[in-house]
Design a protein around this motif. Structure first.
Motif, mmCIF file in Angstrom:
data_model
loop_
_atom_site.group_PDB
_atom_site.id
_atom_site.type_symbol
_atom_site.label_atom_id
_atom_site.label_comp_id
_atom_site.label_asym_id
_atom_site.label_seq_id
_atom_site.Cartn_x
_atom_site.Cartn_y
_atom_site.Cartn_z
ATOM 1 N N HIS A 114 70.889 134.960 70.827
ATOM 2 C CA HIS A 114 69.764 135.087 69.880
ATOM 3 C C HIS A 114 69.529 133.751 69.184
ATOM 4 O O HIS A 114 70.347 132.836 69.277
ATOM 5 C CB HIS A 114 70.091 136.156 68.827
ATOM 6 N N ASP A 119 68.630 132.221 65.194
ATOM 7 C CA ASP A 119 68.578 132.595 63.773
ATOM 8 C C ASP A 119 67.207 132.157 63.272
ATOM 9 O O ASP A 119 66.975 130.960 63.048
ATOM 10 C CB ASP A 119 69.670 131.857 62.977
ATOM 11 N N HIS A 175 72.220 131.266 70.784
ATOM 12 C CA HIS A 175 73.677 131.284 70.705
ATOM 13 C C HIS A 175 74.150 132.731 70.639
ATOM 14 O O HIS A 175 73.360 133.640 70.363
ATOM 15 C CB HIS A 175 74.157 130.484 69.489
ATOM 16 N N ARG A 196 73.314 130.106 55.359
ATOM 17 C CA ARG A 196 71.932 129.719 55.663
ATOM 18 C C ARG A 196 71.154 129.495 54.378
ATOM 19 O O ARG A 196 71.536 130.006 53.323
ATOM 20 C CB ARG A 196 71.232 130.833 56.438
HETATM 21 MN MN LIG Z 1 73.231 133.575 64.915
#
Ligand SMILES: [Mn+2]
Ligand SMILES: O=C(O)CCC(=O)C(=O)O
Length: 220
Positions: free
Chosen positions: A135, A137, A191, A214
């Motif tokens: 996926h 982010d 990743h 994040r």
């Molecule tokens: Mn991720």
């Protein structure tokens, strides 16, 4: 005279491994602080317990998750999003413990991202066979800041892809205390994590713990 270190400042540094442009593996970066980091994880778990969330397709994730910080990542049948309140408790996520905030900032700086201000920390708990499929982010709506990914406990095979889903990811072994940072041109790489092998770790027992820091854009 050896000029190697000037030409390749990081290739001779066994603790700092540049894996691709914008991707840096900081081996054992937080190994010494691991017990304190794990205590912070346990405190987060006492406020917002780990839970296996449901993705929009209706499947239950194999990874159990919780969050700390202003924003927490969640999913249910309606979709992926960040919330300021834990849907399971109706209470705000625990304020990010200082030890976690400063660790994330130091790691980003070591990876040449000096201005990282994390306002979200997703904590993933993997038991045997738990995995995370490939996926990106991208729910943060701000890709100017990096991702800082801290791993404790059982080792994992991290799947390091590229900006294209179709490219076969590299398999990178990640161990207790390693920190992986990606950002800039690599911020939106695909990743994932291969299924975790059974084992026991002195600190985390039967689990691998991953903290993903994040910066999430403030709602406007
Ligand atoms: Mn991720
Ligand atoms: O557990 C990991 O190493 C990666 C976690 C991850 O990619 C995520 O939470 O988005």
């Amino acid at each position: 005279m050896h000029s190697d270190n000037k030409l390749w400042p990081e290739s001779h540094d066994l603790t700092k491994e540049s894996l691709a442009e914008g991707v840096m593996l900081l081996r054992a970066f937080c190994r010494e602080d691991a017990p304190l980091i794990y205590s912070a994880v346990q405190k987060v778990d006492s406020v917002s317990p780990f839970r296996q969330m449901i993705v929009p397709s209706g499947h239950t994730m194999s990874v159990a998750m919780t969050n700390t910080g202003t924003f927490g990542w969640t999913t249910d049948r309606q979709g992926y999003r960040y919330t300021t309140v834990d849907p399971a408790t109706g209470q705000p996520w625990l304020q990010m413990p200082e030890i976690l905030f400063s660790l994330a900032r130091r790691a980003a700086e070591a990876a040449h991202f000096p201005h990282f201000v994390p306002n979200s920390c997703l904590i993933n708990r993997y038991s045997t066979r738990a995995r995370l499929s490939l996926h990106q982010d991208k729910n943060e709506e701000d890709y100017t800041q990096p991702i800082v990914s801290v791993s404790l406990g059982l080792p994992a095979t991290f799947l390091l892809g590229t900006l294209r889903r179709s490219e076969t990811p590299r398999r990178i072994r990640i161990e207790h205390g390693d920190v992986l940072v990606w950002g800039g041109p690599a911020r939106l790489i695909f990743h994932g994590v291969a299924p975790i092998a059974a084992g026991t770790h002195p600190l985390t027992g039967a689990f691998r713990i991953n903290l993903t820091f994040r910066h999430v854009a403030e709602p406007h």
